[in-house]
Design an enzyme around this catalytic site. Structure first.
Site, short mmCIF file in Angstrom:
data_model
loop_
_atom_site.label_atom_id
_atom_site.label_comp_id
_atom_site.label_asym_id
_atom_site.label_seq_id
_atom_site.Cartn_x
_atom_site.Cartn_y
_atom_site.Cartn_z
CB CYS A 79 -0.99 -0.05 1.16
SG CYS A 79 -2.40 1.07 0.95
CG HIS A 169 -3.07 -3.49 3.80
ND1 HIS A 169 -2.06 -2.82 4.45
CD2 HIS A 169 -3.82 -2.54 3.20
CE1 HIS A 169 -2.19 -1.53 4.24
NE2 HIS A 169 -3.26 -1.32 3.50
CD GLU A 171 -0.35 -5.76 5.99
OE1 GLU A 171 -0.70 -4.58 6.15
OE2 GLU A 171 -0.11 -6.23 4.84
#
Length: 189
Positions: A79, A169, A171
């Site tokens: 991002c 994202h 994660e």
């Protein structure tokens, strides 16, 4: 193997968790002394790219990290990290590392209300979950840039040499496909 994660803003702790799930040592970078012992790779998490850029300079991290990346340090930007690594960013005046031959568009899907989830193919792996939050996308790529994922006709992941970027994202979920790709194909290459 030891991966440094820029811990100035954003979802850095989630990157630490994904790497530890893969059995990889991860440490947070908050100041210059955190990078003195070196690292095998670097993750630039999401957040606000203009704020991160300013903090990198204020903390005197910008120049040594840029030099390391230019000298081949594997780096993964998610991002805002994508924006920091892009050579060109539409609608953003904050100068970043500018090491990847891509043109990115900041907040390309709109503000917070434009956030969404998708499942797309990433580097040939089908149905990889992707979380987009005030996300950019890549408008164009230069020579030597490999497109790894697209959604809605927009490029959302790419790689050039030692640089990997995602507009989403990875994660923020349990799937470690993208982190494993970074370790196996960028760090270990």
């Amino acid at each position: 193997m030891s991966i440094g994660i820029l811990a100035l803003q954003g979802a850095f702790i989630e990157h630490v968790m994904r790497l530890r799930e893969l059995g990889v040592e991860a440490f947070e970078i908050r100041q210059l002394r955190d990078i003195e012992d070196g690292m095998d790779g670097l993750i630039l998490p999401g957040g606000e790219s203009t704020v991160i850029s300013k903090l990198l300079r204020d903390l005197q991290l910008f120049d040594p990290l840029r030099e390391s990346i230019e000298n081949g340090l594997p780096v993964f930007g998610t991002c805002a990290g994508l924006l920091l690594l892009a050579k060109n960013v539409v609608n953003d005046g904050a100068p970043g590392f500018a090491v990847m031959d891509i043109t990115a568009k900041r907040n390309a899907y709109g503000r917070q209300l434009g956030s969404f989830l998708a499942k797309e193919s990433f580097a040939g792996v089908p149905n990889v979950p992707m979380t987009f939050i005030r996300a950019p996308f890549i408008e164009s790529v230069g020579a030597g840039v490999e497109i790894l994922a697209q959604t809605g006709g927009h490029i959302v992941a790419a790689r050039q040499d030692n640089v990997l970027v995602t507009a989403f994202h990875p994660e923020l979920g349990d799937d470690v496909t993208v982190h494993r790709y970074f370790l196996d194909n960028v760090v270990d290459s």
